[in-house]
Structure formats: structure tokens, C-alpha cells
Design a protein around this motif. Sequence first.
Motif, PDB file in Angstrom:
ATOM      1  N   CYS A  46      -3.548   6.466   0.438  1.00  0.00           N
ATOM      2  CA  CYS A  46      -4.821   6.827   1.098  1.00  0.00           C
ATOM      3  C   CYS A  46      -6.019   5.825   0.846  1.00  0.00           C
ATOM      4  O   CYS A  46      -6.302   5.711  -0.379  1.00  0.00           O
ATOM      5  CB  CYS A  46      -5.197   8.489   0.759  1.00  0.00           C
ATOM      6  SG  CYS A  46      -4.102   9.341   1.284  1.00  0.00           S
ATOM      7  N   SER A  47      -6.667   5.473   1.653  1.00  0.00           N
ATOM      8  CA  SER A  47      -7.812   4.865   1.502  1.00  0.00           C
ATOM      9  C   SER A  47      -8.924   5.469   1.139  1.00  0.00           C
ATOM     10  O   SER A  47      -9.237   6.522   1.396  1.00  0.00           O
ATOM     11  CB  SER A  47      -8.512   3.952   2.715  1.00  0.00           C
ATOM     12  OG  SER A  47      -7.410   3.286   3.285  1.00  0.00           O
ATOM     13  N   SER A  48      -9.725   5.018  -0.006  1.00  0.00           N
ATOM     14  CA  SER A  48     -10.889   5.846  -0.506  1.00  0.00           C
ATOM     15  C   SER A  48     -12.153   5.480   0.045  1.00  0.00           C
ATOM     16  O   SER A  48     -12.397   4.293   0.000  1.00  0.00           O
ATOM     17  CB  SER A  48     -10.913   6.066  -2.155  1.00  0.00           C
ATOM     18  OG  SER A  48      -9.783   5.384  -2.913  1.00  0.00           O
TER      19      SER A  48
ATOM     20  N   GLY B  94       0.670  -1.074   0.138  1.00  0.00           N
ATOM     21  CA  GLY B  94      -0.038  -0.049   0.066  1.00  0.00           C
ATOM     22  C   GLY B  94       0.867   1.223  -0.119  1.00  0.00           C
ATOM     23  O   GLY B  94       0.273   2.194   0.401  1.00  0.00           O
TER      24      GLY B  94
END
Length: 78
Positions: A76-78, A54
Motif C-alpha cells: 500500500c502506498s502511504s 512493490g
Amino acid sequence: MDLQLAGGLGRVRQRDDLAKPMGEGWTVTDFETHVRDEYTTFGWIIERMLEEAGFVVETVERSSPVTTAYVCRKKCSS
């Protein structure tokens, strides 16, 4: 060596493309032994591992043939 951990088929092709005939440089067997027995990780393996974990590799600084520094940022996680 688990080829999936080493980056899959594309990476195997890269290793095969870089390999030389016996006596002319590193053979496929030399590459496999180097990773398996000497615990040295090629840059393309580390970079793929970072991506799979990641991270985005921002910069790569190779200060010698055996030393590389990576600056990464977590996606960044969306």
C-alpha cells in the motif's frame, strides 16, 4: 548479465558463495550462462524483482526444482 538487475553486490556474493570449482558442481560461469543464455530465472532474482516492483511475497511453493508459485500482495502506498 547486468549484475544490478540480478540483485546487486549481495546477490553476486550469493552466486559466488554457491559456485563450486570446475568439476565439483556449478561454477560462476555456469550460473552466468544459465541466466543469460537459457533464460531461466533463479528464485532470488524473481523475488527481488517482485519486491522492487512493490509486492510483498506472501508465500512461496516449490512444487519441483524448476517450478515455483508465488502469492504476492501489492504494498500500500502511504
